[in-house]
Design a protein around this motif. Sequence first.
Motif, PDB file in Angstrom:
ATOM      1  N   THR A   1      24.364  66.183  10.198  1.00  0.00           N
ATOM      2  CA  THR A   1      24.475  64.658  10.502  1.00  0.00           C
ATOM      3  C   THR A   1      24.321  64.442  11.900  1.00  0.00           C
ATOM      4  OG1 THR A   1      27.025  65.007  10.431  1.00  0.00           O
ATOM      5  CG2 THR A   1      26.075  64.237   8.644  1.00  0.00           C
ATOM      6  N   VAL A   2      24.920  65.583  12.848  1.00  0.00           N
ATOM      7  CA  VAL A   2      24.500  65.501  14.192  1.00  0.00           C
ATOM      8  C   VAL A   2      23.079  65.429  14.459  1.00  0.00           C
ATOM      9  CG1 VAL A   2      25.121  66.615  16.454  1.00  0.00           C
ATOM     10  CG2 VAL A   2      26.667  66.469  14.617  1.00  0.00           C
ATOM     11  N   ALA A   3      22.317  66.158  14.012  1.00  0.00           N
ATOM     12  CA  ALA A   3      20.873  66.153  14.292  1.00  0.00           C
ATOM     13  C   ALA A   3      20.273  64.848  13.696  1.00  0.00           C
ATOM     14  CB  ALA A   3      19.940  67.297  13.495  1.00  0.00           C
ATOM     15  N   ALA A   4      20.655  64.318  12.707  1.00  0.00           N
ATOM     16  CA  ALA A   4      20.107  63.029  11.905  1.00  0.00           C
ATOM     17  C   ALA A   4      20.600  61.952  13.039  1.00  0.00           C
ATOM     18  CB  ALA A   4      20.590  62.595  10.750  1.00  0.00           C
ATOM     19  N   ALA A   5      21.753  62.129  13.713  1.00  0.00           N
ATOM     20  CA  ALA A   5      22.167  60.902  14.651  1.00  0.00           C
ATOM     21  C   ALA A   5      21.133  61.127  15.931  1.00  0.00           C
ATOM     22  CB  ALA A   5      23.648  61.187  15.078  1.00  0.00           C
ATOM     23  N   LEU A   6      21.046  62.357  16.465  1.00  0.00           N
ATOM     24  CA  LEU A   6      20.175  62.376  17.558  1.00  0.00           C
ATOM     25  C   LEU A   6      18.810  61.823  17.181  1.00  0.00           C
ATOM     26  CD1 LEU A   6      21.111  65.978  18.410  1.00  0.00           C
ATOM     27  CD2 LEU A   6      21.629  63.612  19.899  1.00  0.00           C
ATOM     28  N   LEU A   7      18.363  61.961  16.046  1.00  0.00           N
ATOM     29  CA  LEU A   7      16.985  61.475  15.680  1.00  0.00           C
ATOM     30  C   LEU A   7      16.889  59.951  15.026  1.00  0.00           C
ATOM     31  CD1 LEU A   7      15.922  64.725  14.513  1.00  0.00           C
ATOM     32  CD2 LEU A   7      14.956  63.961  16.448  1.00  0.00           C
ATOM     33  N   HIS A   8      18.067  59.405  14.789  1.00  0.00           N
ATOM     34  CA  HIS A   8      18.150  58.397  13.847  1.00  0.00           C
ATOM     35  C   HIS A   8      16.677  57.020  14.330  1.00  0.00           C
ATOM     36  CE1 HIS A   8      20.910  56.575  16.764  1.00  0.00           C
ATOM     37  NE2 HIS A   8      20.628  55.230  16.246  1.00  0.00           N
ATOM     38  N   ASP A   9      16.623  57.015  15.556  1.00  0.00           N
ATOM     39  CA  ASP A   9      15.762  56.228  15.844  1.00  0.00           C
ATOM     40  C   ASP A   9      14.165  56.629  16.274  1.00  0.00           C
ATOM     41  OD1 ASP A   9      17.265  53.642  15.657  1.00  0.00           O
ATOM     42  OD2 ASP A   9      18.001  53.677  17.610  1.00  0.00           O
ATOM     43  N   VAL A  10      13.899  57.825  16.245  1.00  0.00           N
ATOM     44  CA  VAL A  10      12.701  58.214  16.624  1.00  0.00           C
ATOM     45  C   VAL A  10      11.560  57.898  15.601  1.00  0.00           C
ATOM     46  CG1 VAL A  10      12.821  60.382  15.284  1.00  0.00           C
ATOM     47  CG2 VAL A  10      11.797  60.586  17.596  1.00  0.00           C
TER      48      VAL A  10
END
Length: 163
Positions: A63-72
């Motif tokens: 979930t933390v990784a997805a949060a960091l990448l959520h707009d990429v």
Amino acid sequence: MNTEDTLPPLEPAAPPLADDRLVALALAVAAREHAGQTDKAGRPYLTHLLRVAHRVRPARPQTVAAALLHDVIEDCPVTAAQLLAEGIPARVVDGVLLLTRRDEVPADAYYAAIAGDEVALAVKTADIADNTDPRRVAELDRSSAERLRVKYAAARVALGIAG
């Protein structure tokens, strides 16, 4: 960095962001892809991603990784296939894809898909919390602040999350 840019402390149960290889990889990709981008207040866009990553619950590596990448994928010239090739797990990429707005997907379908996915819902909830943080909203002009208030109130209803 002034005090308004500092990140909230992680809760004791949350893993430190730098201690996980997946999270470190996601942070590196996000920093590279969002380099030079700014948020609506003119701050480096990466600070938004870091705040969302700190807010996401459960604070598991995926979930933390997805949060960091959520707009990429939405905001940068990178594809899901490229993220997979860099070593981002399919589960994280799937969450990022659900969070990526597409013109052909109506808002109700977009939010329904997010609501049905634990990773995407955790990230969207944290993203909305950051985007509606009173300190951030206070930096916007009145019209933008009102537009965001209405937008995110509707998003919370569509996702079934508390305001």
